[in-house]
Design a protein around this motif. Sequence first.
Motif, mmCIF file in Angstrom:
data_model
loop_
_atom_site.group_PDB
_atom_site.id
_atom_site.type_symbol
_atom_site.label_atom_id
_atom_site.label_comp_id
_atom_site.label_asym_id
_atom_site.label_seq_id
_atom_site.Cartn_x
_atom_site.Cartn_y
_atom_site.Cartn_z
ATOM 1 N N ASN A 129 -31.118 -24.636 -0.997
ATOM 2 C CA ASN A 129 -31.574 -23.989 0.230
ATOM 3 C C ASN A 129 -30.426 -23.456 1.083
ATOM 4 O O ASN A 129 -30.674 -22.707 2.032
ATOM 5 N N ASP A 130 -29.194 -23.859 0.773
ATOM 6 C CA ASP A 130 -28.043 -23.374 1.544
ATOM 7 C C ASP A 130 -27.809 -21.891 1.277
ATOM 8 O O ASP A 130 -28.101 -21.378 0.193
ATOM 9 N N ALA A 131 -27.271 -21.211 2.285
ATOM 10 C CA ALA A 131 -26.944 -19.787 2.139
ATOM 11 C C ALA A 131 -25.761 -19.619 1.189
ATOM 12 O O ALA A 131 -24.907 -20.497 1.074
ATOM 13 N N LYS A 132 -25.702 -18.481 0.503
ATOM 14 C CA LYS A 132 -24.583 -18.183 -0.396
ATOM 15 C C LYS A 132 -23.305 -18.051 0.424
ATOM 16 O O LYS A 132 -23.334 -17.599 1.571
ATOM 17 N N LEU A 133 -22.197 -18.465 -0.190
ATOM 18 C CA LEU A 133 -20.899 -18.277 0.468
ATOM 19 C C LEU A 133 -20.550 -16.788 0.437
ATOM 20 O O LEU A 133 -20.928 -16.075 -0.495
ATOM 21 N N GLU A 134 -19.816 -16.332 1.456
ATOM 22 C CA GLU A 134 -19.468 -14.912 1.519
ATOM 23 C C GLU A 134 -17.966 -14.668 1.534
ATOM 24 O O GLU A 134 -17.507 -13.633 1.066
ATOM 25 N N ASP A 135 -17.185 -15.607 2.086
ATOM 26 C CA ASP A 135 -15.741 -15.401 2.246
ATOM 27 C C ASP A 135 -14.957 -16.283 1.290
ATOM 28 O O ASP A 135 -15.311 -17.433 1.041
ATOM 29 N N CYS A 136 -13.852 -15.745 0.804
ATOM 30 C CA CYS A 136 -12.975 -16.473 -0.115
ATOM 31 C C CYS A 136 -12.274 -17.608 0.632
ATOM 32 O O CYS A 136 -11.733 -17.414 1.723
ATOM 33 N N PRO A 137 -12.248 -18.824 0.050
ATOM 34 C CA PRO A 137 -11.595 -19.955 0.703
ATOM 35 C C PRO A 137 -10.071 -19.955 0.511
ATOM 36 O O PRO A 137 -9.367 -20.756 1.124
ATOM 37 N N GLN A 138 -9.546 -19.065 -0.335
ATOM 38 C CA GLN A 138 -8.110 -18.990 -0.601
ATOM 39 C C GLN A 138 -7.383 -18.547 0.672
ATOM 40 O O GLN A 138 -7.806 -17.594 1.323
ATOM 41 N N GLU A 139 -6.310 -19.246 1.020
ATOM 42 C CA GLU A 139 -5.547 -18.885 2.230
ATOM 43 C C GLU A 139 -4.936 -17.509 2.099
ATOM 44 O O GLU A 139 -4.377 -17.157 1.067
ATOM 45 N N GLY A 140 -5.071 -16.724 3.141
ATOM 46 C CA GLY A 140 -4.489 -15.390 3.164
ATOM 47 C C GLY A 140 -5.356 -14.321 2.518
ATOM 48 O O GLY A 140 -5.029 -13.147 2.559
ATOM 49 N N CYS A 141 -6.471 -14.709 1.926
ATOM 50 C CA CYS A 141 -7.362 -13.731 1.292
ATOM 51 C C CYS A 141 -8.583 -13.544 2.183
ATOM 52 O O CYS A 141 -9.210 -14.501 2.598
ATOM 53 N N GLU A 142 -8.904 -12.336 2.462
ATOM 54 C CA GLU A 142 -10.069 -12.030 3.286
ATOM 55 C C GLU A 142 -11.192 -11.422 2.441
ATOM 56 O O GLU A 142 -12.101 -10.795 2.974
ATOM 57 N N GLY A 143 -11.109 -11.608 1.120
ATOM 58 C CA GLY A 143 -12.062 -10.982 0.208
ATOM 59 C C GLY A 143 -13.438 -11.617 0.257
ATOM 60 O O GLY A 143 -13.641 -12.742 0.728
ATOM 61 N N LYS A 144 -14.385 -10.901 -0.252
ATOM 62 C CA LYS A 144 -15.764 -11.376 -0.368
ATOM 63 C C LYS A 144 -15.934 -12.044 -1.727
ATOM 64 O O LYS A 144 -15.323 -11.644 -2.720
ATOM 65 N N VAL A 145 -16.780 -13.058 -1.767
ATOM 66 C CA VAL A 145 -17.032 -13.765 -3.025
ATOM 67 C C VAL A 145 -18.417 -13.400 -3.550
ATOM 68 O O VAL A 145 -19.307 -12.994 -2.800
ATOM 69 N N ARG A 146 -18.562 -13.559 -4.845
ATOM 70 C CA ARG A 146 -19.822 -13.283 -5.520
ATOM 71 C C ARG A 146 -20.199 -14.534 -6.302
ATOM 72 O O ARG A 146 -19.368 -15.140 -6.984
ATOM 73 N N ARG A 147 -21.469 -14.949 -6.184
ATOM 74 C CA ARG A 147 -21.924 -16.123 -6.929
ATOM 75 C C ARG A 147 -22.208 -15.706 -8.362
ATOM 76 O O ARG A 147 -22.871 -14.702 -8.619
ATOM 77 N N LEU A 148 -21.682 -16.479 -9.303
ATOM 78 C CA LEU A 148 -21.856 -16.184 -10.724
ATOM 79 C C LEU A 148 -23.144 -16.822 -11.236
ATOM 80 O O LEU A 148 -23.561 -17.879 -10.769
ATOM 81 N N LEU A 149 -23.730 -16.172 -12.216
ATOM 82 C CA LEU A 149 -24.922 -16.723 -12.850
ATOM 83 C C LEU A 149 -24.495 -17.693 -13.930
ATOM 84 O O LEU A 149 -23.673 -17.361 -14.781
ATOM 85 N N GLY A 150 -25.055 -18.872 -13.898
ATOM 86 C CA GLY A 150 -24.739 -19.869 -14.912
ATOM 87 C C GLY A 150 -25.817 -19.902 -15.969
ATOM 88 O O GLY A 150 -26.956 -19.493 -15.747
ATOM 89 N N THR A 151 -25.449 -20.366 -17.129
ATOM 90 C CA THR A 151 -26.427 -20.474 -18.203
ATOM 91 C C THR A 151 -27.258 -21.731 -18.061
ATOM 92 O O THR A 151 -28.255 -21.900 -18.740
ATOM 93 N N GLY A 152 -26.837 -22.623 -17.173
ATOM 94 C CA GLY A 152 -27.575 -23.867 -16.996
ATOM 95 C C GLY A 152 -27.214 -24.880 -18.062
ATOM 96 O O GLY A 152 -26.461 -24.599 -18.986
ATOM 97 N N ALA A 153 -27.741 -26.027 -17.924
ATOM 98 C CA ALA A 153 -27.467 -27.104 -18.871
ATOM 99 C C ALA A 153 -28.787 -27.607 -19.423
ATOM 100 O O ALA A 153 -29.801 -27.597 -18.737
ATOM 101 N N GLY A 154 -28.772 -28.015 -20.655
ATOM 102 C CA GLY A 154 -29.956 -28.615 -21.243
ATOM 103 C C GLY A 154 -30.125 -30.007 -20.654
ATOM 104 O O GLY A 154 -29.251 -30.848 -20.802
ATOM 105 N N LEU A 155 -31.229 -30.237 -19.992
ATOM 106 C CA LEU A 155 -31.446 -31.526 -19.358
ATOM 107 C C LEU A 155 -32.119 -32.482 -20.323
ATOM 108 O O LEU A 155 -33.091 -32.120 -20.979
#
Length: 105
Positions: A22-48
Amino acid sequence: MPNYDYVCQTCGHRFEVFQSMNDAKLEDCPQEGCEGKVRRLLGTGAGLIFKGSGFYQTDYRSNSYQEGAKQDSAASKPAKPAESAPAAAPAAAPAPSSAPAKSAD
């Protein structure tokens, strides 16, 4: 709560975040000195596979495996024994006497 993978579109920094669905997607890069935008990657998931009381690893087998297992179990069952005669009813116990006991004088 799942782990989400992110990548910065500016510096290429890849990282993983443990957050609620339910949390909102992150938008800013946590790397110091970087002001870039981040993109959430699609995962293949895990077999449960749930293990423990009430869950069995074999519950998630393929249909062909389950069909083969049914045929094997049917072939290995012993034949039903012939019906036996009903057991004889137990003998009735003698009824207690309601007459008072006589005393010897």
